[in-house]
Design a protein around this motif. Sequence first.
Motif, PDB file in Angstrom:
ATOM      1  N   TYR A  25       0.814  -1.214   0.000  1.00 32.06           N
ATOM      2  CA  TYR A  25       0.000   0.000   0.000  1.00 32.06           C
ATOM      3  C   TYR A  25       0.851   1.268   0.000  1.00 32.06           C
ATOM      4  O   TYR A  25       0.355   2.352   0.305  1.00 32.06           O
ATOM      5  N   SER A  28      -0.383   4.054  -2.425  1.00 31.26           N
ATOM      6  CA  SER A  28      -1.841   4.202  -2.463  1.00 31.26           C
ATOM      7  C   SER A  28      -2.285   5.337  -1.551  1.00 31.26           C
ATOM      8  O   SER A  28      -1.805   5.469  -0.416  1.00 31.26           O
ATOM      9  N   TRP A  34      -7.957   0.072   1.389  1.00 24.76           N
ATOM     10  CA  TRP A  34      -8.355  -0.693   0.208  1.00 24.76           C
ATOM     11  C   TRP A  34      -8.651  -2.140   0.560  1.00 24.76           C
ATOM     12  O   TRP A  34      -9.410  -2.814  -0.156  1.00 24.76           O
ATOM     13  N   THR A  35      -8.060  -2.648   1.637  1.00 25.08           N
ATOM     14  CA  THR A  35      -8.335  -4.007   2.086  1.00 25.08           C
ATOM     15  C   THR A  35      -9.811  -4.179   2.424  1.00 25.08           C
ATOM     16  O   THR A  35     -10.372  -5.271   2.275  1.00 25.08           O
ATOM     17  N   GLN A  38     -12.067  -2.719  -1.355  1.00 24.95           N
ATOM     18  CA  GLN A  38     -12.072  -3.565  -2.553  1.00 24.95           C
ATOM     19  C   GLN A  38     -13.089  -4.703  -2.481  1.00 24.95           C
ATOM     20  O   GLN A  38     -13.892  -4.881  -3.403  1.00 24.95           O
ATOM     21  N   THR A  42     -16.461  -4.909  -4.992  1.00 28.92           N
ATOM     22  CA  THR A  42     -16.618  -6.044  -5.917  1.00 28.92           C
ATOM     23  C   THR A  42     -17.831  -6.894  -5.539  1.00 28.92           C
ATOM     24  O   THR A  42     -18.523  -7.417  -6.426  1.00 28.92           O
ATOM     25  N   GLU A  76     -10.207 -14.416  -3.179  1.00 34.10           N
ATOM     26  CA  GLU A  76      -9.245 -13.335  -3.409  1.00 34.10           C
ATOM     27  C   GLU A  76      -7.970 -13.571  -2.615  1.00 34.10           C
ATOM     28  O   GLU A  76      -6.869 -13.319  -3.116  1.00 34.10           O
ATOM     29  N   SER A 121      -9.635  -7.792   6.170  1.00 31.40           N
ATOM     30  CA  SER A 121     -10.770  -7.631   5.258  1.00 31.40           C
ATOM     31  C   SER A 121     -12.026  -8.318   5.774  1.00 31.40           C
ATOM     32  O   SER A 121     -13.136  -7.999   5.326  1.00 31.40           O
TER      33      SER A 121
END
Length: 270
Positions: A25, A28, A34-35, A38, A42, A76, A121
Amino acid sequence: MFFKELYRYRYLLREIVAKNIKVQYRNSVLGIFWTLLQPLLTTLVLVFIFGKLFGTGDADIINFPIYVLCGRLLFEFYSQSTKRAMRSVTGSASVLKKVKVPKYIYPLSNVISNFITFLISLVVLVGFILFYSLANNAKYPAPHITRYALLAPVPLLVLFLLCIGVGLILSNLAVFFKDIEYLYDVFTLLLFYVTPIFWTVNRLKGDTLMTNMLKANPLYHIVEMFRDCVLRGRMFSYWSLLLSLGFSLVLILIGGLAFWKKQDKFILYI
């Protein structure tokens, strides 16, 4: 011997894991956020596209968004950890040419660092469960949370072992066969669609051969075990546990033996 050597290099392993997480990251703006973002985005896309087509008419799908999210998160992690493990040895060529360390440290550290971000996540999944437990939504009812939710770490541990085994094998192959990276990209795309992420195997009723072929996929069993724990509120299948765990341990054994035999030749190819 292996565990003794791993213990000896435990501080190096810890430093590489920390570096992998920071590098992931580094450039970013949102960083580790983003963990969480994302999988959320999605999952919303998959629910929007496939909700009407697959989200109703199946007893196994109690809550389609949570059903999709469970599969999406686990797949993922598998995809990202194995791909990064595959590139770990060739990507560390400059270090390996100067310092003598166990080569398996690099694929192992990539799987561990991805597992840590994967655990973070899971906050998104907890949020989904809490939201639908309180929302009283007729279309997407609350998941069945029972004492079996405490067994959710079991399939996650099996998935972790599976990723280590696959990562060891791929990182070994990538040293000698550069095309394996492109082939594996195609394989993971195929695996995404044959693993019930947004659909169920029950839709293949009548096609026994295809059903059995899909159930030979260890990821199918791991994802279904996790859904049984956190969505359906029931005990997972012991057969699924034995099959996926046995498959994972065999891959770790194969990957470990491959490293033991080939790692001294890595320096000639990287």
